[in-house]
Design a protein around this motif. Structure first.
Motif, PDB file in Angstrom:
ATOM      1  N   SER A   1       0.821  -1.220   0.000  1.00 55.97           N
ATOM      2  CA  SER A   1       0.000   0.000   0.000  1.00 55.97           C
ATOM      3  C   SER A   1       0.849   1.262   0.000  1.00 55.97           C
ATOM      4  O   SER A   1       0.329   2.360   0.115  1.00 55.97           O
ATOM      5  N   LYS A   2       2.169   1.095  -0.121  1.00 54.83           N
ATOM      6  CA  LYS A   2       3.079   2.234  -0.157  1.00 54.83           C
ATOM      7  C   LYS A   2       3.031   2.881  -1.526  1.00 54.83           C
ATOM      8  O   LYS A   2       2.907   2.206  -2.540  1.00 54.83           O
ATOM      9  N   GLY A   3       3.110   4.191  -1.561  1.00 55.99           N
ATOM     10  CA  GLY A   3       3.167   4.905  -2.835  1.00 55.99           C
ATOM     11  C   GLY A   3       4.552   4.792  -3.450  1.00 55.99           C
ATOM     12  O   GLY A   3       5.556   4.735  -2.735  1.00 55.99           O
ATOM     13  N   HIS A   4       4.608   4.743  -4.767  1.00 55.61           N
ATOM     14  CA  HIS A   4       5.879   4.638  -5.495  1.00 55.61           C
ATOM     15  C   HIS A   4       5.793   5.410  -6.803  1.00 55.61           C
ATOM     16  O   HIS A   4       4.715   5.567  -7.371  1.00 55.61           O
ATOM     17  N   ILE A   5       6.943   5.793  -7.283  1.00 50.53           N
ATOM     18  CA  ILE A   5       7.144   6.100  -8.693  1.00 50.53           C
ATOM     19  C   ILE A   5       8.161   5.071  -9.146  1.00 50.53           C
ATOM     20  O   ILE A   5       9.256   4.971  -8.573  1.00 50.53           O
TER      21      ILE A   5
ATOM     22  N   TYR B   1       5.137   3.526 -13.637  1.00 44.01           N
ATOM     23  CA  TYR B   1       3.843   3.747 -13.011  1.00 44.01           C
ATOM     24  C   TYR B   1       4.040   4.572 -11.757  1.00 44.01           C
ATOM     25  O   TYR B   1       5.152   4.703 -11.241  1.00 44.01           O
ATOM     26  N   GLN B   2       2.974   5.166 -11.304  1.00 44.28           N
ATOM     27  CA  GLN B   2       2.965   5.939 -10.080  1.00 44.28           C
ATOM     28  C   GLN B   2       1.675   5.650  -9.341  1.00 44.28           C
ATOM     29  O   GLN B   2       0.642   5.415  -9.953  1.00 44.28           O
ATOM     30  N   VAL B   3       1.784   5.607  -8.005  1.00 44.08           N
ATOM     31  CA  VAL B   3       0.614   5.361  -7.165  1.00 44.08           C
ATOM     32  C   VAL B   3       0.881   6.014  -5.820  1.00 44.08           C
ATOM     33  O   VAL B   3       2.016   6.030  -5.341  1.00 44.08           O
ATOM     34  N   ALA B   4      -0.138   6.577  -5.222  1.00 48.87           N
ATOM     35  CA  ALA B   4      -0.009   7.271  -3.943  1.00 48.87           C
ATOM     36  C   ALA B   4      -0.052   6.286  -2.773  1.00 48.87           C
ATOM     37  O   ALA B   4      -0.539   5.160  -2.909  1.00 48.87           O
ATOM     38  N   ASP B   5       0.441   6.746  -1.626  1.00 49.31           N
ATOM     39  CA  ASP B   5       0.321   5.963  -0.392  1.00 49.31           C
ATOM     40  C   ASP B   5      -1.148   5.655  -0.122  1.00 49.31           C
ATOM     41  O   ASP B   5      -2.011   6.528  -0.274  1.00 49.31           O
TER      42      ASP B   5
END
Length: 109
Positions: free
Chosen positions: A56-60, A86-90
């Protein structure tokens, strides 16, 4: 992400010792730098790697080599090949990674 108190610097990733992180299958090798709250990693997944958890941690994340499969907890699937990211928020969308062939990634989180 706020970047502060980080002086200019360079990183020779080959000089950073990898740490092993077993998946359900396969192994992830992380070379990690920490800059305050920001973690920067060069990650290599062995062929046959499957993450051992939903993250569930955000990453780029940027795919340098190989092919990365990312499954979202809601059932959607994405494939990254070299040059894709890809990118996703915490706490936004739980995800897990796998690769049949292996992959090399650059990740900021």
């Amino acid at each position: 992400m706020k970047m502060h108190d980080i002086p200019f610097g360079t990183t020779d990733w080959q000089t950073i010792a990898p740490t092993e992180h077993p998946g359900d299958t396969g192994i992830a090798y992380w070379r990690t730098r920490q800059f305050g709250d920001i973690r920067v990693r060069l990650v290599e997944y062995s062929p046959g790697y499957l993450a051992d958890h939903w993250c569930s941690k955000g990453h780029i994340l940027f795919c340098l080599e190989g092919e990365l499969h990312t499954e979202l907890e809601d059932g959607r699937n994405f494939v990254l090949t070299p040059g894709m990211s890809y990118q996703v928020a915490d706490q936004a969308e739980a995800h897990r990674s796998s690769t049949s062939t292996g992959a090399r990634l650059f990740i900021v989180d």
